[in-house]
Design a protein around this motif. Structure first.
Motif, PDB file in Angstrom:
ATOM      1  N   LEU A  86       0.868  -1.100   0.041  1.00 32.57           N
ATOM      2  CA  LEU A  86       0.096   0.045   0.009  1.00 32.57           C
ATOM      3  C   LEU A  86       0.954   1.178  -0.094  1.00 32.57           C
ATOM      4  CD1 LEU A  86      -2.804   1.438   0.243  1.00 32.57           C
ATOM      5  CD2 LEU A  86      -2.624   1.106   2.921  1.00 32.57           C
ATOM      6  N   GLU A  87       1.801   1.368   0.786  1.00 33.40           N
ATOM      7  CA  GLU A  87       2.824   2.462   0.956  1.00 33.40           C
ATOM      8  C   GLU A  87       3.414   2.721  -0.299  1.00 33.40           C
ATOM      9  OE1 GLU A  87       5.493   1.590   3.981  1.00 33.40           O
ATOM     10  OE2 GLU A  87       3.990   2.157   5.574  1.00 33.40           O
ATOM     11  N   LEU A  88       4.057   1.558  -1.183  1.00 30.85           N
ATOM     12  CA  LEU A  88       4.629   1.634  -2.544  1.00 30.85           C
ATOM     13  C   LEU A  88       3.605   2.296  -3.633  1.00 30.85           C
ATOM     14  CD1 LEU A  88       6.974   1.155  -4.296  1.00 30.85           C
ATOM     15  CD2 LEU A  88       6.263  -1.305  -4.330  1.00 30.85           C
ATOM     16  N   THR A  89       2.460   1.719  -3.557  1.00 26.91           N
ATOM     17  CA  THR A  89       1.418   2.148  -4.597  1.00 26.91           C
ATOM     18  C   THR A  89       0.831   3.545  -4.432  1.00 26.91           C
ATOM     19  OG1 THR A  89      -0.435   1.089  -3.359  1.00 26.91           O
ATOM     20  CG2 THR A  89       0.562  -0.355  -5.030  1.00 26.91           C
ATOM     21  N   ARG A  90       0.841   3.968  -3.217  1.00 31.13           N
ATOM     22  CA  ARG A  90       0.528   5.428  -2.788  1.00 31.13           C
ATOM     23  C   ARG A  90       1.602   6.201  -3.079  1.00 31.13           C
ATOM     24  NH1 ARG A  90      -2.420   5.137   3.092  1.00 31.13           N
ATOM     25  NH2 ARG A  90      -4.509   4.450   2.495  1.00 31.13           N
ATOM     26  N   ALA A  91       2.792   5.840  -3.003  1.00 26.41           N
ATOM     27  CA  ALA A  91       3.982   6.710  -3.360  1.00 26.41           C
ATOM     28  C   ALA A  91       3.913   6.965  -5.063  1.00 26.41           C
ATOM     29  CB  ALA A  91       5.329   6.123  -2.958  1.00 26.41           C
ATOM     30  N   GLN A  92       3.839   5.731  -5.632  1.00 22.89           N
ATOM     31  CA  GLN A  92       4.019   5.418  -7.014  1.00 22.89           C
ATOM     32  C   GLN A  92       2.784   6.602  -7.576  1.00 22.89           C
ATOM     33  OE1 GLN A  92       3.804   1.568  -7.956  1.00 22.89           O
ATOM     34  NE2 GLN A  92       6.052   1.282  -7.909  1.00 22.89           N
ATOM     35  N   PHE A  93       1.513   6.608  -6.961  1.00 20.47           N
ATOM     36  CA  PHE A  93       0.516   7.229  -7.317  1.00 20.47           C
ATOM     37  C   PHE A  93       0.607   8.838  -7.312  1.00 20.47           C
ATOM     38  CE2 PHE A  93      -3.766   9.178  -6.142  1.00 20.47           C
ATOM     39  CZ  PHE A  93      -4.309   9.404  -7.282  1.00 20.47           C
ATOM     40  N   ARG A  94       1.444   9.061  -6.128  1.00 20.26           N
ATOM     41  CA  ARG A  94       1.752  10.592  -6.040  1.00 20.26           C
ATOM     42  C   ARG A  94       2.610  11.036  -7.308  1.00 20.26           C
ATOM     43  NH1 ARG A  94       1.765   9.113  -0.545  1.00 20.26           N
ATOM     44  NH2 ARG A  94       4.030   8.844  -0.485  1.00 20.26           N
ATOM     45  N   SER A 131      -1.650   4.005 -11.138  1.00 23.25           N
ATOM     46  CA  SER A 131      -2.823   4.615 -11.104  1.00 23.25           C
ATOM     47  C   SER A 131      -3.578   4.446  -9.723  1.00 23.25           C
ATOM     48  CB  SER A 131      -3.814   3.788 -11.992  1.00 23.25           C
ATOM     49  OG  SER A 131      -3.948   2.417 -11.413  1.00 23.25           O
ATOM     50  N   GLU A 132      -4.659   5.360  -9.493  1.00 26.61           N
ATOM     51  CA  GLU A 132      -5.284   5.293  -8.479  1.00 26.61           C
ATOM     52  C   GLU A 132      -6.092   4.073  -7.990  1.00 26.61           C
ATOM     53  OE1 GLU A 132      -8.789   7.884  -6.221  1.00 26.61           O
ATOM     54  OE2 GLU A 132      -8.407   8.104  -8.016  1.00 26.61           O
ATOM     55  N   LEU A 133      -6.592   3.150  -9.263  1.00 26.03           N
ATOM     56  CA  LEU A 133      -7.149   1.953  -9.184  1.00 26.03           C
ATOM     57  C   LEU A 133      -6.173   1.027  -8.506  1.00 26.03           C
ATOM     58  CD1 LEU A 133      -9.153  -0.271  -9.704  1.00 26.03           C
ATOM     59  CD2 LEU A 133      -8.031  -0.485 -11.932  1.00 26.03           C
ATOM     60  N   ALA A 134      -4.832   0.862  -8.856  1.00 24.36           N
ATOM     61  CA  ALA A 134      -3.586   0.130  -8.262  1.00 24.36           C
ATOM     62  C   ALA A 134      -3.624   0.433  -6.706  1.00 24.36           C
ATOM     63  CB  ALA A 134      -2.483   0.338  -8.547  1.00 24.36           C
ATOM     64  N   SER A 135      -3.567   1.924  -6.315  1.00 24.71           N
ATOM     65  CA  SER A 135      -3.522   2.249  -4.884  1.00 24.71           C
ATOM     66  C   SER A 135      -4.882   1.804  -4.183  1.00 24.71           C
ATOM     67  CB  SER A 135      -3.398   3.667  -4.894  1.00 24.71           C
ATOM     68  OG  SER A 135      -3.351   4.199  -3.576  1.00 24.71           O
ATOM     69  N   ARG A 136      -6.133   1.815  -4.735  1.00 26.44           N
ATOM     70  CA  ARG A 136      -7.344   1.682  -3.787  1.00 26.44           C
ATOM     71  C   ARG A 136      -7.373  -0.098  -3.947  1.00 26.44           C
ATOM     72  NH1 ARG A 136      -8.890   5.650  -1.102  1.00 26.44           N
ATOM     73  NH2 ARG A 136      -9.393   7.392  -2.484  1.00 26.44           N
ATOM     74  N   GLN A 137      -7.020  -0.953  -4.751  1.00 24.08           N
ATOM     75  CA  GLN A 137      -6.767  -2.409  -4.726  1.00 24.08           C
ATOM     76  C   GLN A 137      -5.791  -2.868  -3.677  1.00 24.08           C
ATOM     77  OE1 GLN A 137      -5.727  -3.206  -8.773  1.00 24.08           O
ATOM     78  NE2 GLN A 137      -7.743  -3.807  -9.440  1.00 24.08           N
TER      79      GLN A 137
END
Length: 476
Positions: A213-221, A226-232
């Motif tokens: 989750l931390e990785l995908t949120r950083a990548q989203f920022r 994508s936001e989809l990956a962060s939400r998943q």
């Protein structure tokens, strides 16, 4: 001594007459189950030299010393087991009370009578005058049968037999409660071990999902995800967080259940850390046993004793149609002085036989007989169903035992493959080869496979306990 001869003759005659029994001759019903336990197909093949695990003491069957100590704690403190023991004592007291009716009640009594009588004498003129007062003393002592029903038709003996069989049944109920308690404690202990291992898995998975989750949120920022990956990733993280909380609740409930079964607090040192690959019991299969082995189960023996008791009740109900004979007899001595009662006294005896029979009871005796017969038929059905239930329980345990090892191998291979796939997918995702969705799906699959493997281990361990319990093990 000669005067007491009629009393002795009466006692001898009544004893000789009490010999008829109107109860039906008891024969054990044929078990309505196959002659042998299931074999072939999914059922495991039993080795000819396999031990009879129902005769293995529970201290030998359970090899984990912590579990053995918890079981002993339950056997010492469980309230249901204490209740069963109290029921045995009650049934024994009722049997002793009923059995006492067969024998005569003996008693001794003594009386003393003091009479003050005025004496009168006639004067010369014909008038009566007071000549003085005379004291009259009379003493007596007597002993004998105060109450005795001559059991000509076996009514009292059948009632005593019924009470005795109920006493035996309560004893078997206590044994059945013991076997059940041992199985329940072992099952609760193993369930706690499984839930603690599930909690450890959930906490490891939660940590992994948190990193994702931390990785995908950083990548989203920064715009590389994508936001989809962060939400998943967030969905998986929250699901694992819920699993951790749920597992903690189950563990607390498992401990509460274990303490209720043991009837006392269980020290933390005796609680399992996790199920793992360790074995809590010996890995034994029953030998090639006939289904008659089920007749040794305490619950089956309890049902049979209750059937015999109902059989005896029929005899008591039949005897109620016949005359009831009772006897009161005493022998003693009468004297005008206490010191002469056991010496120069007058011997006395009384014998009072009584016969009574109901002419019109408006169907009471017939109703009691029909009720006794119906109760006996119900006891037969209960006995047969108890055997059938025992057969089904053992058959179900054997069916699961025959396939559980294959399930274990399959689940172990699945968990191992899912773990490798999750690590490869994560590496490919970090290298930019696969999408985050693929890596996340692999993590979920590995998590589910690991959880299922623990559940299968619990099923296998519980199956051995169930097989041991259903065959009647745990009495020694």
């Amino acid at each position: 001594m000669t005067n007491r001869f009629p009393l002795l003759l009466t006692l001898a005659a009544s004893t000789a007459l009490a010999g008829c029994n109107l109860a039906p001759k008891y024969s054990r019903p044929e078990p309505a189950v196959p002659a042998a336990l299931p074999q072939g197909g999914v059922y495991p093949a039993a080795a000819s030299d396999a031990p009879d695990i129902s005769k293995i003491g529970w201290r030998d069957f359970f090899v984990d010393d912590r579990l053995r100590q918890v079981i002993q704690l339950g056997l010492d403190n469980n309230q249901d087991l204490r209740l069963a023991a109290a029921n045995v004592l009650q049934a024994r007291a009722q049997y002793r009370t009923q059995r006492a009716d067969i024998f005569p009640s003996l008693g001794v009594s003594g009386t003393g009578t003091y009479t003050n009588t005025a004496q009168f004498a006639a004067s010369a003129g014909g008038a009566l005058g007071n000549a003085g007062v005379q004291d009259i003393q009379n003493f007596s002592v007597a002993g004998g049968i105060t109450s005795f029903e001559i059991d000509l038709f076996g009514r009292l003996r059948n009632l005593s037999r019924a009470a005795q069989e109920q006493y035996f049944a309560s004893g078997e109920a206590q044994r059945a409660a013991r076997v059940s308690l041992i199985g329940e404690i072992a099952g609760a202990w193993l369930t706690l071990a499984s839930d603690r291992e599930q909690l450890a898995i959930a906490e490891r998975t939660l940590k992994a999902f948190e990193e994702s989750l931390e990785l995908t949120r950083a990548q989203f920022r920064i715009g590389t995800a994508s936001e989809l990956a962060s939400r998943q990733a967030e969905t998986s993280y929250e699901s694992a967080r819920n699993d951790v909380a749920t597992a903690k609740t189950r563990i607390a409930q498992d401990i509460n259940a274990l303490q209720l079964l043991t009837g006392a607090p269980v020290p933390e040192a005796l609680l399992p850390e996790q199920l793992g690959d360790g074995k809590a019991t010996i890995d034994a299969l029953p030998g090639d046993l006939p289904s008659e082995v089920l007749l040794r189960r305490p619950d089956v023996l309890q049902a049979e004793h209750q059937l015999i008791a109902q059989n005896a009740n029929i005899g008591a109900a039949r005897a109620a149609f016949f005359p009831r004979l009772s006897l009161t007899a005493t022998a003693g001595a009468v004297s005008s002085a206490v010191r002469k009662l056991f010496g120069a006294s007058t011997d006395t005896y009384t014998v009072s036989p009584t016969a009574s029979v109901n002419i019109f009871d408006f169907g009471r005796n017939q109703g009691n007989l029909e009720y006794a017969r119906a109760s006996q038929q119900a006891a037969v059905a209960t006995y047969q169903k108890t055997i059938q239930t025992a057969f089904r329980e053992v058959s179900d345990a054997l069916a699961q035992r025959g396939t559980i090892d294959e399930q274990m191998r399959a689940q172990s291979a699945r968990a191992q493959a899912a773990d490798v796939a999750a690590r490869l997918s994560d590496a490919r995702y970090r290298a930019g080869v696969d999408s985050f969705l693929t890596a996340l799906d692999s993590q979920r699959s590995a998590y589910a496979a690991e959880q299922q493997l623990v559940a299968t281990r619990l099923t296998r361990a519980s199956n051995l306990v169930t097989l041991y319990r259903t065959l009647g093990g745990g009495l020694e």
